[in-house]
Design a protein around this motif. Structure first.
Motif, PDB file in Angstrom:
ATOM      1  N   ASN A  34      -8.046   2.735  -7.820  1.00  0.00           N
ATOM      2  CA  ASN A  34      -6.924   2.916  -8.720  1.00  0.00           C
ATOM      3  C   ASN A  34      -6.327   1.559  -9.084  1.00  0.00           C
ATOM      4  OD1 ASN A  34      -3.948   3.121  -9.206  1.00  0.00           O
ATOM      5  ND2 ASN A  34      -4.410   5.315  -9.131  1.00  0.00           N
ATOM      6  N   VAL A  86       2.436   2.252  -3.320  1.00  0.00           N
ATOM      7  CA  VAL A  86       1.558   2.932  -4.270  1.00  0.00           C
ATOM      8  C   VAL A  86       1.114   4.290  -3.748  1.00  0.00           C
ATOM      9  CG1 VAL A  86      -0.658   2.798  -5.465  1.00  0.00           C
ATOM     10  CG2 VAL A  86       0.792   0.780  -5.295  1.00  0.00           C
ATOM     11  N   LEU A  87       0.756   4.367  -2.477  1.00  0.00           N
ATOM     12  CA  LEU A  87       0.201   5.606  -1.931  1.00  0.00           C
ATOM     13  C   LEU A  87       1.243   6.705  -1.754  1.00  0.00           C
ATOM     14  CD1 LEU A  87      -2.247   4.190   0.743  1.00  0.00           C
ATOM     15  CD2 LEU A  87      -2.761   5.004  -1.554  1.00  0.00           C
ATOM     16  N   ASN A  92      -4.397  13.555  -6.973  1.00  0.00           N
ATOM     17  CA  ASN A  92      -5.656  12.975  -6.521  1.00  0.00           C
ATOM     18  C   ASN A  92      -5.700  11.512  -6.952  1.00  0.00           C
ATOM     19  OD1 ASN A  92      -6.564  15.367  -5.436  1.00  0.00           O
ATOM     20  ND2 ASN A  92      -7.497  16.016  -7.363  1.00  0.00           N
ATOM     21  N   TRP A  93      -6.159  10.678  -6.062  1.00  0.00           N
ATOM     22  CA  TRP A  93      -6.227   9.266  -6.403  1.00  0.00           C
ATOM     23  C   TRP A  93      -7.558   8.699  -5.957  1.00  0.00           C
ATOM     24  CZ3 TRP A  93      -6.421   5.048  -2.998  1.00  0.00           C
ATOM     25  CH2 TRP A  93      -6.340   5.389  -1.645  1.00  0.00           C
ATOM     26  N   PRO A 131      -9.467   5.170  -4.613  1.00  0.00           N
ATOM     27  CA  PRO A 131      -9.147   3.878  -3.995  1.00  0.00           C
ATOM     28  C   PRO A 131      -9.259   2.699  -4.957  1.00  0.00           C
ATOM     29  CG  PRO A 131     -10.637   5.113  -2.609  1.00  0.00           C
ATOM     30  CD  PRO A 131     -10.483   5.890  -3.880  1.00  0.00           C
ATOM     31  N   PHE A 179      -3.207   0.557  -7.113  1.00  0.00           N
ATOM     32  CA  PHE A 179      -3.472   0.265  -5.708  1.00  0.00           C
ATOM     33  C   PHE A 179      -4.121  -1.107  -5.555  1.00  0.00           C
ATOM     34  CE2 PHE A 179      -5.991   0.761  -1.752  1.00  0.00           C
ATOM     35  CZ  PHE A 179      -4.930   0.935  -0.879  1.00  0.00           C
ATOM     36  N   SER A 203       0.835  -1.211   0.000  1.00  0.00           N
ATOM     37  CA  SER A 203       0.000   0.000   0.000  1.00  0.00           C
ATOM     38  C   SER A 203       0.864   1.252   0.000  1.00  0.00           C
ATOM     39  CB  SER A 203      -0.918   0.023   1.216  1.00  0.00           C
ATOM     40  OG  SER A 203      -1.787  -1.073   1.201  1.00  0.00           O
ATOM     41  N   LEU A 204       1.883   1.251   0.848  1.00  0.00           N
ATOM     42  CA  LEU A 204       2.785   2.410   0.907  1.00  0.00           C
ATOM     43  C   LEU A 204       3.497   2.644  -0.412  1.00  0.00           C
ATOM     44  CD1 LEU A 204       4.434   2.196   4.434  1.00  0.00           C
ATOM     45  CD2 LEU A 204       2.882   3.948   3.568  1.00  0.00           C
ATOM     46  N   PHE A 243       1.658   9.099  -4.718  1.00  0.00           N
ATOM     47  CA  PHE A 243       0.481   9.960  -4.844  1.00  0.00           C
ATOM     48  C   PHE A 243       0.520  11.069  -3.789  1.00  0.00           C
ATOM     49  CE2 PHE A 243      -1.160   6.240  -7.082  1.00  0.00           C
ATOM     50  CZ  PHE A 243      -1.760   6.846  -8.172  1.00  0.00           C
ATOM     51  N   ALA A 244       0.929  10.717  -2.586  1.00  0.00           N
ATOM     52  CA  ALA A 244       0.993  11.712  -1.512  1.00  0.00           C
ATOM     53  C   ALA A 244       2.125  12.711  -1.754  1.00  0.00           C
ATOM     54  CB  ALA A 244       1.181  11.017  -0.174  1.00  0.00           C
TER      55      ALA A 244
END
Length: 127
Positions: A94, A79-80, A89-90, A92, A97, A76-77, A83-84
């Motif tokens: 995606n 991918v996220l 903007n993402w 869920p 992800f 998860s990290l 984006f962060a």
């Protein structure tokens, strides 16, 4: 252990490619499989080794859950975080992800299955 992790990465990549190919045979799934395999080699295997190290004193369901959370959390990290960092903007749902969660779940499942088989094989050899 490294051979088991490598085999797990291969099985995971193969299964994800097989599933995605069955959903959409016209897409460049094989290229995606190569990309996924390289991510599993450089992120999945080290994460799994760290997970094994951190959970080696645990047993049973506690070890399984901790290992699962570490595998899925790292995916998860992966991918996220971009984006962060880039303030994109993402959604869920995606593709990346969902694929990272699914792949990490498969990796964890295959690794645990192979680990159990090896433990059972060692137990049979000792009796």
């Amino acid at each position: 252990m490294i051979i088991r992790k490598f085999l797990t990465a291969m099985l995971t990549s193969f299964m994800v490619v097989l599933i995605y190919f069955s959903l959409d045979p016209s897409s460049p799934v094989l290229l995606f499989g190569i990309y996924l395999f390289s991510i599993l080699m450089f992120v999945g295997i080290p994460t799994s080794i760290v997970s094994d190290f951190l959970t080696k004193k645990q047993q049973g369901l506690s070890r399984l859950l901790t290992s699962f959370i570490l595998h899925v959390g790292a995916a998860s990290l992966l991918v996220l975080l971009p984006f962060a960092l880039y303030e994109i903007n993402w959604n869920p749902q995606n593709f990346f992800f969902v694929t990272s969660l699914f792949s990490s779940f498969l990796f964890w499942t295959f690794d645990e299955m192979l680990k159990i088989q090896l433990i059972n094989k060692k137990l049979c050899m000792n009796t």
